[in-house]
Design an enzyme around this catalytic site. Structure first.
Site, mmCIF file in Angstrom:
data_model
loop_
_atom_site.group_PDB
_atom_site.id
_atom_site.type_symbol
_atom_site.label_atom_id
_atom_site.label_comp_id
_atom_site.label_asym_id
_atom_site.label_seq_id
_atom_site.Cartn_x
_atom_site.Cartn_y
_atom_site.Cartn_z
ATOM 1 N N ASP A 483 0.835 -1.200 0.000
ATOM 2 C CA ASP A 483 0.000 0.000 0.000
ATOM 3 C C ASP A 483 0.877 1.260 0.000
ATOM 4 O O ASP A 483 2.079 1.206 0.314
ATOM 5 C CB ASP A 483 -0.885 -0.041 1.258
ATOM 6 C CG ASP A 483 -2.156 0.786 1.121
ATOM 7 O OD1 ASP A 483 -2.279 1.551 0.150
ATOM 8 O OD2 ASP A 483 -3.024 0.668 2.006
ATOM 9 N N ASP A 553 -10.804 2.166 -3.337
ATOM 10 C CA ASP A 553 -11.381 1.864 -2.023
ATOM 11 C C ASP A 553 -12.897 1.870 -2.081
ATOM 12 O O ASP A 553 -13.550 1.464 -1.125
ATOM 13 C CB ASP A 553 -10.899 2.881 -0.979
ATOM 14 C CG ASP A 553 -9.548 2.483 -0.411
ATOM 15 O OD1 ASP A 553 -9.107 1.346 -0.659
ATOM 16 O OD2 ASP A 553 -8.926 3.312 0.280
HETATM 17 C C1 DGJ Z 1 -5.827 1.984 1.807
HETATM 18 C C2 DGJ Z 1 -6.206 0.750 1.079
HETATM 19 O O1 DGJ Z 1 -6.717 1.069 -0.177
HETATM 20 C C3 DGJ Z 1 -7.218 -0.033 1.900
HETATM 21 O O2 DGJ Z 1 -7.645 -1.150 1.198
HETATM 22 C C4 DGJ Z 1 -6.580 -0.413 3.210
HETATM 23 O O3 DGJ Z 1 -5.533 -1.306 2.974
HETATM 24 C C5 DGJ Z 1 -6.092 0.830 3.927
HETATM 25 N N1 DGJ Z 1 -5.261 1.647 3.083
HETATM 26 C C6 DGJ Z 1 -5.325 0.460 5.168
HETATM 27 O O4 DGJ Z 1 -4.754 1.530 5.773
#
Ligand code: DGJ
Length: 745
Positions: A483, A553
């Site tokens: 991430d 997301d």
């Molecule tokens: C952003 C990601 O897109 C989410 O899926 C998740 O992993 C969060 N970060 C966690 O902080």
């Protein structure tokens, strides 16, 4: 197919012709100054005698014999690689600051080299191909005043209608150091048509929404200065004839194989010539090119389709599946994963994860992914990035124990990391505050309570890789979600000198690439999924390292229809991370049927992101059917041809897409009826990509049984494609979806 050229007797004129199976790209040198001018990009010209080319092409603006009158030529000639400051007032492709303080540049052809295959770009992602699959021409030019050698690379592919372009600049030694202030990777000129541009615009949870508009005069630019390709704008530009649609019209697509700051620009000038430029954003870029050194610019992919936007998408998909994504997983079914982020956020422990895995495993889910919050003392997003040690208060018994327990329940285990970041509240920051990207004496801007690690530094890269490697070796971890949750600000490096601060953005990106290259080399069996606060780094650069990227997301299927449509404009469905989400959806609050969430996630890698121990029995019962749906149909989605049939973004009512196997023997049609309407008009849909001479059986998938319905309809391919079928169906209520499976008999 391949590259041919013809030299003329005057020694000044050489015409180059680059052919892919269905497209031709041509340029030529003119004049004793070695100007390199674009001629043509479009449908394949099947010329056998290269002399014919000169008769076809009569350039309207040739340089005047009178060298004192060059400005009018400079300002309208279609340069292949336009320099700066010599009378071409359109935007340029490269500029410098030399030791005399001058910024002017020019490109003069000096020689060329043609060979089979394609060179690697050292330290950077790029498409690849064997000597049988592609051919490359290097056009070598000079800027004598600056002591530069500039090499333009063009590779044509024999099996895909795509051309890869990149640029290398070398300081041949006239100056000790030349500051490169701009090095774009591609310039293509178009004239004689009215065009629309297509950009992919967005925001967090709303990435890559298709934005098409007529191209007027002036510069139309999208860019990033965020240190990543970004949620907001995308390193892509489509230039399409005004009448182009999914199936017809001239369509050009340019995509930048890079994950940092970029520009993608179309400029329509006074003579209606359109110049399309793409490359590293020159803002905050200044590279010191010392004597004998080279700078390699990243690659741009150019695609032309004479058959509309859909064919452009399919070409990008084929190119990226065959010649960009390296992971062994690209042609394999990915394990169906369940990720605990939206199920628990930071509130989980060993027991909770085991309970999710236990339930998920019984339903056929194959891998548990432990998301953010397992390390340091992280119970919210305010701490611990950089401290990659397991928090044993939460993960009682440690990581190895947890993974063994998950494995015992028949599931694989995957983990989340954010390796590029450092929290101010971390042991790492307390020990090495200078490892954060910051500017001395300036209060650093915080985002999500974190800073970015200075990956322009060798010590930081090595340390970070050591941390990743230590975690991956500590247990049987089979998947990594990488991430990246904040964009760059305060860009400065404590280690680099004042002359080098303009290199930090690009060096940072190279640092990310180096880390990921080391990762996939040392852990070739790990399935890597890139992610950036959702889909802020969904770009071809990242696909070189990971076969899949978290798309957004926002997992609400109705929002996802638009996001996945925009993403699939360029990227294969096999690369789009997509999960069945919780309801009401955590981003939109919308409640949608479990079936619809499944059908929409099927258009990507497929997985779950909900608390499987807390959902209704009715939904739980549907999971085995969805699992069976994925196993039945994933190969069609993953390896097939993708067609957009109806767009909710355009009609505000419903959406429909189709995937067809390469041999045209099977197809899947997904229909999402977003807005229920009574007595709405018949949806007579002409299917695409089938074999007109074959007969097909049509059966809907039943998500209650996990089987196709008994009722089947048999229809010939030509009728399905040319007359169409009625997909009006029985949809009572909003957000209903169906999946139609079509098989040649
Ligand atoms: C952003 C990601 O897109 C989410 O899926 C998740 O992993 C969060 N970060 C966690 O902080």
């Amino acid at each position: 197919m391949g590259i041919t050229y013809k030299s003329y007797e005057d020694g000044c004129r050489i015409i180059f012709k680059l052919d892919t199976p269905n497209t031709t790209y041509m340029f030529q040198t003119v004049d004793s100054d070695g100007f390199l001018l674009h001629i043509y990009y479009g449908r394949r010209l099947r010329l056998t005698d290269i002399d014919d080319l000169s008769r076809i092409y009569q350039h309207p603006f040739l340089p005047s014999e009178n060298e004192r009158e060059r400005a009018s030529f400079m300002d309208c000639a279609p340069f292949e690689y336009p320099g700066h400051g010599l009378g071409d007032y359109r935007d340029d492709a490269f500029a410098v600051l030399n030791e005399n303080g001058h910024s002017v540049t020019s490109f003069s052809y000096s020689n060329h080299r043609i060979y089979k295959g394609k060179p690697r770009l050292e330290g950077m992602p790029a498409t690849f191909g064997t000597e049988e699959e592609c051919e490359t021409v290097e056009i070598i030019g000079t800027d004598i005043v600056n002591g530069l050698e500039i090499t333009l690379f063009y590779t044509v592919f024999n099996d895909v209608d795509a051309i890869a372009k990149s640029v290398n600049i070398r300081n041949t030694g006239k100056f000790e150091n030349i500051k490169l202030t701009k090095v774009l990777s591609s310039c293509v000129e178009f004239y004689g048509d009215e065009y629309d541009t297509i950009f992919l615009h967005g925001s967090w949870a709303r990435e890559r929404i298709i934005d098409r508009k007529p191209l007027g005069y002036g510069r139309h630019c999208v860019s990033s200065l965020r240190g990543e390709s970004s949620h907001q704008e995308h390193p892509f530009i489509g230039l399409v004839s005004r009448n182009a649609d999914e199936d017809s019209g001239d369509v050009y697509g340019f995509n930048f194989v890079y994950s940092g700051n970029f520009i993608a620009q179309a400029e329509k000038s006074q003579f209606d010539i359109v110049r399309v430029l793409m490359g590293i954003n020159p803002v905050d870029f200044c590279w010191n090119l010392r004597k004998g050194k080279e700078f390699q610019a990243p690659e741009v992919i150019c695609v032309y389709s004479a058959e509309g936007i859909g064919q452009m998408s399919r070409t990008f998909h084929d190119l990226y599946r065959k010649h960009l994504i390296r992971s062994k997983y690209k042609d394999l079914e990915r394990p169906i994963l369940i990720n605990n982020w939206e199920a628990t956020y930071f509130n989980f422990d060993t027991e909770k994860l085991i309970s999710i895995a236990e339930q998920a495993s019984k339903l056929g889910i194959e891998m548990l992914v432990m998301d953010d919050g397992w390390f340091g003392h992280r119970n919210d997003d305010s701490s611990s990035l950089g401290d990659w040690t397991v928090n044993e208060d939460k993960i009682k018994g440690g990581l190895k124990y947890l993974v063994e327990e998950i494995n015992k329940r028949g599931m694989k285990f995957g983990i989340w990391m954010e390796p590029e970041m450092i929290s101010p509240d971390s042991d790492l920051y307390r020990a090495h505050p200078d490892w954060a990207i910051q500017i001395p004496d300036r209060k650093a801007v915080m985002s999500r309570a974190q800073y970015v690690l200075d990956l322009s530094r060798r010590d930081v890269i090595d340390y970070t890789f050591g941390q990743i490697s230590k975690i991956l070796k500590s247990a049987n971890i089979e998947y990594l979600k990488w991430d990246m949750n904040r964009q760059l600000t305060d860009v400065g490096s404590f280690l680099l000198g004042k002359e080098e601060q303009g290199e930090v953005f690009h060096r940072y990106c190279l640092g990310v690439y180096e880390l990921q290259e080391r990762l996939i080399t040392e852990f070739p069996d790990i399935l890597l999924e890139n992610c950036s606060g959702g889909g802020a780094r969904f770009d071809p650069g990242m696909l070189y390292y990971s076969p899949q990227i978290w798309t957004s997301d926002d997992q609400d299927p109705i929002e996802r229809i638009k996001i996945q449509q925009g993403t699939a404009l360029i990227y294969p469905l096999s690369s789009m991370g997509a999960h069945v989400c919780d309801c009401p959806n955590h981003s939109t609050g919308r409640t949608t049927p479990f079936e619809t969430r499944g059908y929409v996630a099927l258009a990507g890698t497929f997985g779950y992101e909900l608390d499987v121990t807390a959902i209704s029995e009715k939904n739980k019962k549907m999971i085995p059917a969805q699992v069976s749906m994925y196993h039945r149909y994933n190969s069609i989605v993953r390896d097939g041809d993708y067609y957009r049939v109806a767009s909710f973004l355009e009609n505000h009512e419903w959406d429909c897409w189709e995937t067809v196997t390469k041999d045209k023997s099977e197809a899947l049609i997904t229909i999402v009826n977003v807005m229920a309407r009574v007595n709405y008009k018949a949806r007579l849909v002409k299917l695409k990509g089938l074999d007109p001479l074959k007969n097909y059986s049509l059966r809907y998938f039943d998500m209650n049984t996990g089987e196709e319905e008994e009722n089947e309809l048999i229809l010939p391919g030509d009728a399905l494609m040319y007359a169409g079928i009625n997909l009006t169906g029985n949809y009572f209520g909003d957000y209903k979806a169906r999946l139609l499976y079509i098989k040649a008999i």
